[in-house]
Design a protein around this motif. Structure first.
Motif, short mmCIF file in Angstrom:
data_model
loop_
_atom_site.label_atom_id
_atom_site.label_comp_id
_atom_site.label_asym_id
_atom_site.label_seq_id
_atom_site.Cartn_x
_atom_site.Cartn_y
_atom_site.Cartn_z
N LEU A 103 0.72 -1.19 0.01
CA LEU A 103 -0.01 -0.12 0.08
C LEU A 103 0.88 1.20 -0.01
O LEU A 103 0.58 2.15 -0.82
CB LEU A 103 -0.87 0.13 1.34
CG LEU A 103 -2.10 -0.94 1.14
CD1 LEU A 103 -3.14 -0.85 2.52
CD2 LEU A 103 -3.14 -0.40 0.07
N GLU A 124 2.10 1.62 -6.51
CA GLU A 124 0.97 2.31 -6.95
C GLU A 124 -0.06 1.61 -7.45
O GLU A 124 -1.26 1.84 -7.28
CB GLU A 124 1.55 3.50 -7.90
CG GLU A 124 0.22 4.42 -8.65
CD GLU A 124 -0.20 5.30 -7.41
OE1 GLU A 124 -1.29 5.62 -7.56
OE2 GLU A 124 0.16 5.65 -6.46
N ARG A 128 -1.99 -0.20 -4.66
CA ARG A 128 -2.73 0.73 -4.04
C ARG A 128 -4.09 1.11 -4.90
O ARG A 128 -4.91 1.37 -4.14
CB ARG A 128 -1.96 2.18 -3.87
CG ARG A 128 -2.49 2.87 -2.95
CD ARG A 128 -1.52 3.92 -2.19
NE ARG A 128 -0.68 4.65 -3.25
CZ ARG A 128 0.68 4.58 -3.51
NH1 ARG A 128 1.25 3.64 -2.60
NH2 ARG A 128 1.19 5.16 -4.29
N GLU A 129 -4.01 1.30 -6.09
CA GLU A 129 -5.00 1.68 -7.11
C GLU A 129 -6.25 0.35 -6.91
O GLU A 129 -7.07 0.53 -6.98
CB GLU A 129 -4.49 1.78 -8.26
CG GLU A 129 -3.90 3.21 -8.45
CD GLU A 129 -5.03 4.38 -8.25
OE1 GLU A 129 -6.33 4.43 -8.43
OE2 GLU A 129 -4.62 5.37 -7.72
N SER A 157 -6.49 -1.89 -4.47
CA SER A 157 -6.80 -1.89 -3.36
C SER A 157 -8.23 -0.79 -3.08
O SER A 157 -9.04 -1.24 -2.58
CB SER A 157 -5.97 -1.79 -2.18
OG SER A 157 -6.37 -1.73 -1.00
N ARG A 158 -7.54 0.26 -3.62
CA ARG A 158 -8.68 1.34 -3.32
C ARG A 158 -9.85 1.45 -3.95
O ARG A 158 -11.02 1.57 -3.32
CB ARG A 158 -7.88 2.74 -3.64
CG ARG A 158 -8.99 3.93 -3.47
CD ARG A 158 -8.07 5.24 -3.69
NE ARG A 158 -6.99 5.53 -3.17
CZ ARG A 158 -5.79 5.72 -3.83
NH1 ARG A 158 -5.63 5.69 -5.27
NH2 ARG A 158 -4.71 5.96 -3.12
N SER A 159 -9.99 0.87 -5.30
CA SER A 159 -11.01 0.57 -6.14
C SER A 159 -11.92 -0.47 -5.63
O SER A 159 -13.14 -0.39 -5.62
CB SER A 159 -10.60 0.35 -7.70
OG SER A 159 -9.99 -0.80 -7.80
N GLN A 160 -11.43 -1.52 -5.24
CA GLN A 160 -12.33 -2.73 -4.75
C GLN A 160 -12.46 -2.32 -3.48
O GLN A 160 -13.74 -2.93 -2.97
CB GLN A 160 -11.21 -4.09 -4.49
CG GLN A 160 -10.72 -4.50 -5.91
CD GLN A 160 -10.07 -5.96 -5.82
OE1 GLN A 160 -9.84 -6.29 -4.61
NE2 GLN A 160 -9.66 -6.35 -6.79
N MET A 161 -12.09 -1.54 -2.57
CA MET A 161 -12.39 -1.08 -1.09
C MET A 161 -13.69 -0.18 -1.43
O MET A 161 -14.64 -0.34 -0.56
CB MET A 161 -11.50 -0.50 -0.46
CG MET A 161 -10.44 -1.40 0.37
SD MET A 161 -10.97 -3.09 1.03
CE MET A 161 -9.46 -3.77 1.27
N GLU A 162 -13.60 0.69 -2.34
CA GLU A 162 -14.80 1.61 -2.56
C GLU A 162 -16.02 0.57 -3.06
O GLU A 162 -17.12 1.03 -2.73
CB GLU A 162 -14.46 2.52 -3.85
CG GLU A 162 -13.59 3.68 -3.19
CD GLU A 162 -13.03 4.48 -4.33
OE1 GLU A 162 -13.32 4.42 -5.18
OE2 GLU A 162 -12.16 5.32 -4.28
N GLU A 183 -17.48 -1.23 -0.02
CA GLU A 183 -18.15 -0.38 0.68
C GLU A 183 -19.72 -0.13 0.60
O GLU A 183 -20.53 0.20 0.91
CB GLU A 183 -17.47 1.06 1.10
CG GLU A 183 -16.14 0.84 1.72
CD GLU A 183 -15.24 2.00 2.00
OE1 GLU A 183 -15.71 3.16 1.46
OE2 GLU A 183 -14.33 1.83 2.67
#
Length: 577
Positions: free
Chosen positions: A559, A563, A566-567, A569-574, A577
């Motif tokens: 993370l 990069e 991180r991208e 992870s961020r897209s999947q977490m959004e 949620e």
């Protein structure tokens, strides 16, 4: 064809007995016209009814012996052909099972299916026919010629004069027919492939309304097979009419010359009657031989294709590899031997530019490796190299300190329990799909089902419920849980899950990971995933892109430092949620 005859050797004893019976039965058939000539020329002029009846009884006995002998010999021939072909099919299937992935791709799956079915059937036909007609026809031909020579040499020479023309015709037709039948079989391979693709993708075809498009593709390959088969059939079909023409011309000459010789007192009516019977036998024998050449033409093409598989060199052989001293430079300091080491591994499917290259990592026993990346990044390739479905182009893979090329392949793969991306569910019971011939108890199967979070639908259906081929009656998530249960049931040393939870919801996926972590703490786990949540707690995560490892480490490290990760992870977490 020489390799095929190797399979006939174990049955030589029974085959020889059958051939002897066949020879005796054929000799009985050859005796009948000669006996008839004797009755007409010698017995009837004596006006002895008793002698006529006696010779008639002899002819009846000879007929019965020929009939019974042919039945026994034909049954023995069928048994030899059946058993030999069974051995060929078994060895062929075994060889196909042990072909490397590269070899199987080279032959193609439709071709392997065609060789194991159509080609072995052609060989079966040839083996049976060679024993039935391959003995009877030559004896009929040679025996008929020899007996007619003793009866009337002039008439026999008239008939024999046609033989060189027949031999040249058979040779020319066979010479052109064999290559054409090989092309027919190659076209049949493409036909099987088209049917296989259409049947497998029937849902997609219907969903996209491409039925007419597929019908046109099928019609094209179907026409190709028909046209090639017609051409081969037309060439081979020339044999019968040409042979009939030559033989009938010979028969006409025999009748004309025979009538003249009887009129001149050089021959007798009984001799002519018997001679015409022998001409019919000789004619049938030659027709049988021509039919044998047709079957042999098909079988020789098929035998070459089967032999190509049987003689394929063994790939991925066991090798004694030398230690070259290279390492990835990240060995543990505690002195423990890593269970899995990828040491500067590169690999190419085509032999050209590498599909994966310079892969380096080490994994301790009981640790979890997560592999993530885009489509075509090389994730599944690492799994196939690790299980030695292919050999590395450069570098080495070590398992428990030994290069995997020095392991026995069966011993190597017994250490793995794998659920692959597009794995197969067989048309069998749920229990057998999980046990998979490993003789697992029902308790072990139920435990694997429970750990794979498959309790609900398995209890509804029952362990003995029969599944449709490829699991067509299961949902995507049910298939994946069943495949994971199969991988877990063997309690492997190394558990491989190759994108095998993509159809599971997040809650089921989380419960599955918890169950595996709790019950397989001593098992090394390799998880190929599209979801970050599936590899969140892995001891080592490889981020792959374009065949390279662009970053590796734990989740928190990636993370911060990667990069792309991180991208993702961020897209999947959004989305989560």
């Amino acid at each position: 064809m020489r390799r095929i005859m190797y399979y006939v050797k174990p049955y030589m004893g029974g085959m020889l007995i059958g051939l002897v019976i066949k020879v005796l039965a054929t000799l009985c058939e050859l005796f009948l016209p000669r006996a008839l000539a004797y009755i007409v020329d010698e017995v009837i002029p004596r006006r002895s009814v008793g002698q006529v009846l006696a010779w008639g009884g002899v002819m009846l006995l000879a007929s019965l012996l020929a009939w019974r002998g042919n039945i026994v010999a034909n049954r023995r021939a069928s048994k030899v052909a059946r058993d030999a072909t069974e051995s060929i099919r078994l060895d062929l299937f075994t060889k196909i099972s042990y072909l490397s992935s590269r070899q199987a791709e080279g032959f193609t799956m439709p071709s392997l299916i065609s060789r194991a079915t159509t080609d072995t059937y052609n060989i079966h036909q040839m083996l049976g026919m060679m024993q039935r007609l391959g003995v009877r026809a030559p004896i009929m031909l040679l025996g008929g010629v020899i007996i007619t020579l003793t009866m009337d040499p002039v008439l026999t020479l008239t008939l024999v004069a046609m033989m060189p023309f027949i031999a040249v015709m058979i040779w020319q037709v066979t010479k052109r027919g064999v290559p054409m039948y090989r092309k027919v079989q190659e076209a049949a391979d493409r036909f099987v492939r088209q049917v296989r693709e259409a049947v497998t993708g029937i849902r997609v075809i219907k969903a996209l309304s491409r039925t007419e498009y597929e019908k046109k593709k099928f019609a094209a390959i179907n026409e190709e097979v028909v046209v090639k088969d017609q051409k081969a059939g037309m060439v081979m079909s020339l044999m019968n009419p040409l042979m009939n023409l030559l033989l009938n011309l010979g028969l006409v000459l025999v009748i004309l010359i025979g009538a003249w010789r009887v009129n001149e007192g050089l021959s007798s009516p009984g001799t002519i009657i018997a001679f015409l019977s022998y001409v019919t036998l000789i004619l049938n024998a030659i027709l049988f031989l021509s039919r044998m050449f047709m079957i042999y033409s098909k079988a020789s093409a098929s035998a070459a294709r089967v032999t190509e598989i049987l003689d394929a060199p063994e790939d991925l052989t066991r090798q004694e590899t030398a230690e070259d001293g290279r390492s990835c430079g990240n060995s543990r300091q505690d002195g423990n031997l890593p269970q899995i080491v990828f040491d500067h591994v590169s690999f190419s499917y085509s032999g050209g530019s590498p599909d994966v290259w310079e892969i380096c990592f080490e994994l301790e026993k009981g640790e979890t490796l997560g592999i993530i990346g885009g489509t075509g990044a090389g994730k599944s390739t690492l799994i196939q190299l690790m299980m030695r479905f292919y050999d590395v182009t450069e570098g080495r893979i070590l398992l428990e300190g030994k290069d995997i090329r020095s392991w026995d392949k069966q011993e190597l793969r017994k250490k793995f329990g794998a659920a692959f991306q597009n794995d197969v569910i067989f048309e069998d019971s749920i229990a057998e799909n999980i046990s998979f011939g490993r003789n697992l108890s029902r308790e072990e199967i139920l435990e694997a089902v429970h750990l794979a979070q498959a309790d609900t639908f398995v209890q509804e259906k029952g362990l003995d419920a029969k599944l449709a081929i490829k699991g067509a009656d299961l949902s995507g998530g049910q298939k994946q849980r069943l495949l994971i249960a199969r991988a877990l049931a063997g309690k492997p040393d190394i558990l491989v899950l190759d994108d095998s939870s993509s159809a599971l919801d997040y809650r089921t996926d989380a419960r599955l990971r918890q169950a595996i972590a709790g019950h397989f703490s001593e098992t090394t786990k390799i998880i190929v995933a599209q979801r970050v949540s599936s590899i969140l707690n892995a001891d080592l995560i490889l981020v792959m892109d374009g065949g390279r490892v662009i970053a590796k480490g734990r989740h928190e490290e990636l993370l911060k430092n990667c990069e792309i990760y991180r991208e993702i992870s961020r897209s999947q977490m959004e989305v989560s949620e």
